[in-house]
Scaffold this motif. Structure first.
Motif, PDB file in Angstrom:
ATOM      1  N   ARG A  83       0.842  -1.193   0.000  1.00 26.68           N
ATOM      2  CA  ARG A  83       0.000   0.000   0.000  1.00 26.68           C
ATOM      3  C   ARG A  83       0.879   1.244   0.000  1.00 26.68           C
ATOM      4  O   ARG A  83       1.880   1.315   0.718  1.00 26.68           O
ATOM      5  N   LEU A  84       0.521   2.218  -0.817  1.00 23.61           N
ATOM      6  CA  LEU A  84       1.278   3.459  -0.896  1.00 23.61           C
ATOM      7  C   LEU A  84       1.272   4.195   0.442  1.00 23.61           C
ATOM      8  O   LEU A  84       0.246   4.238   1.124  1.00 23.61           O
ATOM      9  N   VAL A  85       2.418   4.771   0.809  1.00 27.02           N
ATOM     10  CA  VAL A  85       2.510   5.647   1.973  1.00 27.02           C
ATOM     11  C   VAL A  85       2.486   7.081   1.442  1.00 27.02           C
ATOM     12  O   VAL A  85       3.513   7.585   0.973  1.00 27.02           O
ATOM     13  N   PRO A  86       1.338   7.757   1.441  1.00 27.82           N
ATOM     14  CA  PRO A  86       1.243   9.096   0.847  1.00 27.82           C
ATOM     15  C   PRO A  86       2.272  10.081   1.392  1.00 27.82           C
ATOM     16  O   PRO A  86       2.809  10.901   0.648  1.00 27.82           O
ATOM     17  N   ALA A  87       2.543  10.001   2.681  1.00 26.49           N
ATOM     18  CA  ALA A  87       3.505  10.940   3.279  1.00 26.49           C
ATOM     19  C   ALA A  87       4.899  10.771   2.691  1.00 26.49           C
ATOM     20  O   ALA A  87       5.723  11.678   2.780  1.00 26.49           O
ATOM     21  N   THR A 153       3.342  -1.710  -7.642  1.00 23.51           N
ATOM     22  CA  THR A 153       2.890  -2.796  -6.759  1.00 23.51           C
ATOM     23  C   THR A 153       1.796  -3.659  -7.371  1.00 23.51           C
ATOM     24  O   THR A 153       1.411  -4.661  -6.773  1.00 23.51           O
ATOM     25  N   ARG A 154       1.301  -3.302  -8.532  1.00 27.18           N
ATOM     26  CA  ARG A 154       0.221  -4.058  -9.179  1.00 27.18           C
ATOM     27  C   ARG A 154       0.772  -4.736 -10.432  1.00 27.18           C
ATOM     28  O   ARG A 154       0.872  -4.138 -11.495  1.00 27.18           O
ATOM     29  N   PHE A 350      12.557   2.106   1.498  1.00 27.97           N
ATOM     30  CA  PHE A 350      12.694   3.566   1.634  1.00 27.97           C
ATOM     31  C   PHE A 350      11.400   4.242   2.038  1.00 27.97           C
ATOM     32  O   PHE A 350      11.280   5.463   1.976  1.00 27.97           O
ATOM     33  N   GLY A 351      10.424   3.455   2.471  1.00 31.22           N
ATOM     34  CA  GLY A 351       9.235   4.014   3.102  1.00 31.22           C
ATOM     35  C   GLY A 351       8.170   4.548   2.194  1.00 31.22           C
ATOM     36  O   GLY A 351       7.321   5.332   2.639  1.00 31.22           O
ATOM     37  N   TYR A 352       8.132   4.119   0.919  1.00 33.61           N
ATOM     38  CA  TYR A 352       7.120   4.622  -0.001  1.00 33.61           C
ATOM     39  C   TYR A 352       5.891   3.714  -0.069  1.00 33.61           C
ATOM     40  O   TYR A 352       4.817   4.156  -0.483  1.00 33.61           O
ATOM     41  N   ILE A 353       6.062   2.451   0.291  1.00 34.41           N
ATOM     42  CA  ILE A 353       4.928   1.544   0.380  1.00 34.41           C
ATOM     43  C   ILE A 353       5.069   0.723   1.652  1.00 34.41           C
ATOM     44  O   ILE A 353       6.151   0.634   2.238  1.00 34.41           O
ATOM     45  N   THR A 354       3.973   0.142   2.093  1.00 35.17           N
ATOM     46  CA  THR A 354       3.998  -0.725   3.270  1.00 35.17           C
ATOM     47  C   THR A 354       3.606  -2.137   2.882  1.00 35.17           C
ATOM     48  O   THR A 354       3.010  -2.351   1.835  1.00 35.17           O
TER      49      THR A 354
END
Length: 354
Positions: A83-87, A153-154, A350-354
């Motif tokens: 899942r995308l991390v919008p922040a 991711t898809r 790098f924190g862009y997706i979880t």
């Protein structure tokens, strides 16, 4: 809804964010004190920076929902691996530096113009033009990067189609309808309205993704305005649009998303210099774009990069940052190449997706 309807709704939502922020930026800029440009703009940035951050965040938050809906409209499985991390794509400028640093540049540009002999009125007008381009670009690019990150991711989506909307330009028209791989950057210019349409194959039969169909949808007057009278007449007589555009105007002004800024924007932000601070840095032998945002022990990326291990406060109460540089999403795709597993792994690290 059809694919086109989903994409257009997504565009309108993003455009409302861009226009709203640009309107606020204009109201703030008119409050700049002509006799103390630097100090007054610094104070006003305290209002603009968090609003820009919020607009970027709002633009990014719509990415996962858009990907699900637009792929479902094509009967493509929208299942995702993260899942995308919008922040992760908000709160940072296109070149990786803090937003405040970028948004202060219009004041610098105005002061430089005055030093070089421009009237205060003209200098401030130039500063506003630069500011308007900046805030619009930051929100639009944050949204585009979010869309592409969510696309990675898809796996059923092999890439995306470039779709033009509104009164676009010849530079974008020649790229309309092309199918790009999931790891290919999005070329754009200042105020570019083109959007990603994630897909499993090309959908260029849509009038808004087919260059010739789009040209034919314009009136003769509009065709002449967009391509010049001679160029438009050549196209009407059967000439290839790409050849006409490249010969007469070129694809000048377009830059890949790996930089997220165009050459014109970079020179503007450097005060007209050809070289300066907006350059990629050497990261383990490669020229890549990095950011210092979100790398403290309290940030998603900082935790994953090891900041937690050295998270004690420095003098003055500020947390230490993680030692490894945080790569921008575009740089991650450049490193991963065609390896989608590696792209997903790095986006997560790098924190862009979880």
């Amino acid at each position: 809804m059809s694919v086109e309807q989903v994409a257009r709704a997504h565009y309108r939502q993003r455009r409302r964010l861009v226009d709203a922020l640009a309107a606020v930026a204009r109201l703030l800029w008119v409050r700049v004190d002509p006799d103390d440009i630097a100090r007054s703009w610094t104070g006003l940035l305290a209002e603009l920076v968090p609003l820009t951050n919020a607009a970027q965040l709002a633009a990014a938050r719509s990415a996962d929902g858009y990907l699900d809906e637009v792929l479902d409209a094509q009967r493509v499985d929208p299942a995702r691996e993260g899942r995308l991390v919008p922040a992760g794509v908000a709160g940072v400028a296109s070149d990786g530096r803090p937003l405040a640093s970028l948004l202060y540049e219009p004041a610098v540009g105005a002061l430089v113009a005055i030093r070089d002999g421009a009237t205060v009125e003209r200098a401030l007008a130039g500063g506003y033009a630069a500011l308007d381009t900046m805030v619009r670009t930051q929100v639009a690019d944050a949204g585009r990067v979010a869309d592409q990150t969510a696309l990675v991711t898809r796996r059923r989506a092999t890439g995306y189609v470039r779709m033009v909307v509104g009164r676009t330009c010849g530079r974008c028209v020649v790229l309309a309808g092309r199918h790009y791989g999931w790891n290919t950057g999005f070329d754009r210019h200042p105020h570019c309205d083109c959007i990603h349409v994630p897909a499993a194959d090309d959908t260029a039969d849509d009038v808004r993704t087919n260059p010739r169909a789009w040209f034919d949808s314009l009136s003769a007057v509009e065709q002449d305005k967009q391509f010049t009278k001679a160029g438009a007449e050549a196209i009407r007589l059967g000439a290839d649009i790409s050849q006409v555009v490249n010969a007469r105007r070129g694809a000048f002004g377009l830059a890949p998303a790996g930089a997220r800024i165009t050459a014109d924007e970079a020179r503007m932000l450097r005060g007209g210099r050809e070289r300066g601070r907006l350059e990629a840095v050497d990261v383990y032998g490669r020229q890549l774009y990095v950011t210092s945002e979100g790398v403290t022990p309290r940030g998603q990326a900082g935790i994953r990069l090891g900041a937690r291990e050295s998270g004690e406060k420095r003098d003055g109460g500020r947390y230490r940052s993680a030692r490894p540089p945080r790569l921008m999403p575009e740089s991650i795709l450049a490193i991963a190449g065609s390896n989608r597993n590696e792209a997903v792994r790095l986006l997560r690290r790098f924190g862009y997706i979880t």
